[in-house]
Design a protein around this motif. Sequence first.
Motif, mmCIF file in Angstrom:
data_model
loop_
_atom_site.group_PDB
_atom_site.id
_atom_site.type_symbol
_atom_site.label_atom_id
_atom_site.label_comp_id
_atom_site.label_asym_id
_atom_site.label_seq_id
_atom_site.Cartn_x
_atom_site.Cartn_y
_atom_site.Cartn_z
ATOM 1 N N SER A 131 0.995 -1.211 0.039
ATOM 2 C CA SER A 131 -0.050 -0.050 0.109
ATOM 3 C C SER A 131 0.858 1.345 -0.057
ATOM 4 N N LEU A 134 2.342 1.919 -3.359
ATOM 5 C CA LEU A 134 1.073 2.399 -4.155
ATOM 6 C C LEU A 134 0.835 3.869 -3.853
ATOM 7 N N ILE A 135 0.775 4.354 -2.842
ATOM 8 C CA ILE A 135 0.699 5.720 -2.314
ATOM 9 C C ILE A 135 1.910 6.633 -2.774
ATOM 10 N N TRP A 138 1.291 7.083 -6.537
ATOM 11 C CA TRP A 138 0.286 7.933 -6.960
ATOM 12 C C TRP A 138 0.660 9.518 -6.457
ATOM 13 N N THR A 142 -0.192 13.017 -8.140
ATOM 14 C CA THR A 142 -1.636 13.740 -8.150
ATOM 15 C C THR A 142 -1.454 15.069 -7.823
ATOM 16 N N VAL A 150 -7.515 7.082 -5.003
ATOM 17 C CA VAL A 150 -6.942 5.670 -4.817
ATOM 18 C C VAL A 150 -7.783 4.691 -4.322
#
Length: 642
Positions: A131, A134-135, A138, A142, A150
């Motif tokens: 996770s 993933l963040i 992003w 963003t 997300v």
Amino acid sequence: MPDVEQVFTAGGPLARALPDYAPRRSQRRMATCVADAIAARRSLLVEAGTGTGKTFAYLVPALLSGRRVLVSTGTRTLQDQLFAKDLPLVAAAIGRPARVALLKGRANYLCRHRLLSATAQRSFAGLEGGSLALIERWAAVTVSGDLAEVPELADASAIRGAVTSTRENCLGQRCPEWSRCHVVTARRAANDADIVIVNHHLLLADLALKEDGFGDLLGSADAVILDEAHQLPDLVTQFFGVEWSSRQVEHLLADARAELARQGGDVALTAMLKSVEEALAQTRDHVPARRGANGALRMEWNEAPVAFEAALDALTDRLELLHSGLAEAAADAGLAHCATRAASLAGTLTRVSHAREDEAARSIERDARGFALSMLPFDVAPRFRAIVDARPCAWIFTSATLSVGDDFSHFARRLGLEDAETLRIDSPFDFERQGLLYLPQGMPDPASADYLAAVLGEALPLIEAARGGAFVLFTSHRALARAAELINARPEGPLPYPLLVQGAAPREQLLREFRAHGNAVLLGTASFWEGVDVKGEALRLVVIEKLPFASPEDPLVKARIAHLESTGGNAFRDYQLPEAALALKQGVGRLIRSEEDHGVVAICDPRLVSRGYGRVLRASLPPLTVTREQDESRRFLARHAP
Ligand code: SF4
């Protein structure tokens, strides 16, 4: 540009833009009063019955005014709906485009500073590596920083807390990421917009000055429109109250350790952190594990043992020492902020533990992970009034339930708005024709052991006649759980309809399933009494188990009652009864949501008829046709069942 009245006429812009639009005098009247209040910067309380179309009745004058307007809603769902659907639609219909911003609470935005910390101590914090990666990916692309971008990130994911900020851990203008901060950017966009859509939590955080460092949302607003305003007195009380939890200390300790790890460690400070941790554990050991009447491990302050207060004092001392130690060693903003948090936690603890008895209700709650202390002021009216007076703008409060009978004084008094103008708009629905209010005869006393069985004895034949499509609303989780057990253990077998029980799935999911089935039976408590809009045949029966008086066993309710009595008030007349009337009106209001809806509300509690105060409660309900006959109710339901 049309004027407000024209917009709502038969040939007006709304009728031209919306094929289903039906002009209503009541909606036009509300819109005109809102427009007048905005122009004159007055305070206005508007109770608009279901079906008035109150959203358009405040959006149209807000847009036409050309002023800067803040619209605050009770739920994120309504906030999203206003932003994505209603506002663009109304703006296009009346030809008045506006700059609109949707502003959420800080927990929705990525905090770049905390993401860097989480990345630096990835293994230490035990975060889910996937996770976090993933963040990180992003975060590099963003623009808004809104975590809603997300969708793979679960609401309950622990990573959310690690990559978003709280008021306590945000470094504000000292933050090295300030110039790229998503929270700052979102607030700037809101400051530049004509219409800003917020929610009550965010607005009150601003009003209660719990969002320092980001400027004042209300600064230049010409009008504030608060929808679902019936929620405000309790929310304002919470916001002016104090909450302190062992978890806040745990978070501080974790953040301080992370900062120290970044700086290569410090033996003395590490020992201080350990000492706070030990004091916290000792305090927790003194919180009695006794379950209250509401099922929670919650108690009044004066029920706690003396040793608990002594442990709290010791914990306060250690937090103060930690504050001094961190402040001395702070080489950068991270540790300096931890020092401030330690001081703030110690200060709040002192405030709660040494509060005056006549000032606020205090309670202690324990859960599996720790304990929390809360202090709720008895009277928030002077402080809220001071906020209103300090902002020379229009304040418009609207909801389907603000008055008891025709009287707004209970709501107005709780917020200090006694001199506000009031307007009550009846629902355009034909309640007498569309619904029945069934008050069963021969029900036992609600306190008796056989009461719940008697409620089900009334509810089940009605559910059968309606062929499902029912809400059964309870006033306690215990009654709800017992009712589910009794229904599932029926000798004649399970219900022939889908049974949805609160707690088995998130609320929104249960509602989606309820609508989709069309013949489901939903058992719910407080969160289903309000804010639920099921139009059409899916909901044709609402059964109310008991009158929704707040439990006098709840320590906070008990303390408020004691305070009112001790200050010469009548707690039942001035607090418990009007609160129950508003809650009952909300519950009954679930049934008829459109001109096409039909159905029965059964209120099983015999006190509605047998007690003198029942008159006050009945006067607050919509004018449904009343019956005491179950047969008549079943025939009505059978006639309208799909
Ligand atoms: S200012 Fe606060 S929210 Fe923004 S990045 Fe820094 S710590 Fe995070």
